[in-house]
Design a protein around this motif. Structure first.
Motif, PDB file in Angstrom:
ATOM      1  N   LYS A   1       0.825  -1.210   0.000  1.00 14.79           N
ATOM      2  CA  LYS A   1       0.000   0.000   0.000  1.00 14.79           C
ATOM      3  C   LYS A   1       0.860   1.262   0.000  1.00 14.79           C
ATOM      4  CE  LYS A   1      -3.298  -2.511   2.691  1.00 14.79           C
ATOM      5  NZ  LYS A   1      -3.811  -2.687   4.043  1.00 14.79           N
ATOM      6  N   ALA A   2       2.070   1.156   0.551  1.00 11.92           N
ATOM      7  CA  ALA A   2       2.979   2.297   0.571  1.00 11.92           C
ATOM      8  C   ALA A   2       3.827   2.354  -0.697  1.00 11.92           C
ATOM      9  CB  ALA A   2       3.875   2.231   1.806  1.00 11.92           C
ATOM     10  N   ASN A   3       3.813   1.302  -1.492  1.00 14.76           N
ATOM     11  CA  ASN A   3       4.601   1.263  -2.728  1.00 14.76           C
ATOM     12  C   ASN A   3       3.796   1.642  -3.958  1.00 14.76           C
ATOM     13  OD1 ASN A   3       6.960   0.452  -1.458  1.00 14.76           O
ATOM     14  ND2 ASN A   3       6.424  -1.708  -1.617  1.00 14.76           N
ATOM     15  N   LEU A   4       2.477   1.663  -3.859  1.00 11.04           N
ATOM     16  CA  LEU A   4       1.623   1.949  -5.016  1.00 11.04           C
ATOM     17  C   LEU A   4       0.830   3.228  -4.817  1.00 11.04           C
ATOM     18  CD1 LEU A   4       0.099  -1.556  -5.796  1.00 11.04           C
ATOM     19  CD2 LEU A   4       1.800  -0.336  -7.128  1.00 11.04           C
ATOM     20  N   GLN A   5       0.761   4.009  -5.875  1.00 10.59           N
ATOM     21  CA  GLN A   5      -0.092   5.185  -5.904  1.00 10.59           C
ATOM     22  C   GLN A   5      -1.318   4.866  -6.748  1.00 10.59           C
ATOM     23  OE1 GLN A   5       2.825   8.186  -7.318  1.00 10.59           O
ATOM     24  NE2 GLN A   5       1.900   9.443  -5.719  1.00 10.59           N
ATOM     25  N   VAL A   6      -2.333   5.693  -6.627  1.00  7.35           N
ATOM     26  CA  VAL A   6      -3.525   5.541  -7.452  1.00  7.35           C
ATOM     27  C   VAL A   6      -3.133   5.623  -8.925  1.00  7.35           C
ATOM     28  CG1 VAL A   6      -5.755   6.577  -8.029  1.00  7.35           C
ATOM     29  CG2 VAL A   6      -5.060   6.392  -5.640  1.00  7.35           C
ATOM     30  N   LEU A   7      -2.151   6.439  -9.227  1.00 11.07           N
ATOM     31  CA  LEU A   7      -1.645   6.580 -10.603  1.00 11.07           C
ATOM     32  C   LEU A   7      -1.166   5.252 -11.184  1.00 11.07           C
ATOM     33  CD1 LEU A   7       0.662   9.692 -11.026  1.00 11.07           C
ATOM     34  CD2 LEU A   7      -1.059   8.870 -12.602  1.00 11.07           C
TER      35      LEU A   7
END
Length: 83
Positions: free
Chosen positions: A4-10
């Motif tokens: 969750k800290a490695n992925l952005q909505v982008l």
């Protein structure tokens, strides 16, 4: 750090689905990448921030949500036994 800290909505594809489960009542709802990408100001958010902001939409609950990203084809029922 977790996913969750490695992925952005982008980073999400429009067809990606996020499963949100209420920690209080157990209600499950799904968010799609398409819906998140369409929200103003949400594109730069990390997924842990999306999880922190998500609240249960069941009447009278409003509990915090736990996020998971189900993968198609990864889970299967147990097939087999003791021979």
């Amino acid at each position: 750090m977790n996913w969750k800290a490695n992925l952005q909505v982008l980073d999400l594809e429009p067809g990606d689905r996020l499963e949100l489960t209420c920690r209080k009542c157990g209600h499950v709802r799904y968010l799609t990448g398409e819906a998140l990408l369409a929200r103003a100001g949400a594109v730069q958010l990390w997924l842990y921030q999306v999880e922190q902001r998500a609240k249960c939409n069941q009447r009278g609950c409003g509990g915090s949500m736990r996020m998971a990203m189900p993968r198609a084809g990864e889970t299967s029922g147990f097939v087999g036994g003791i021979a």
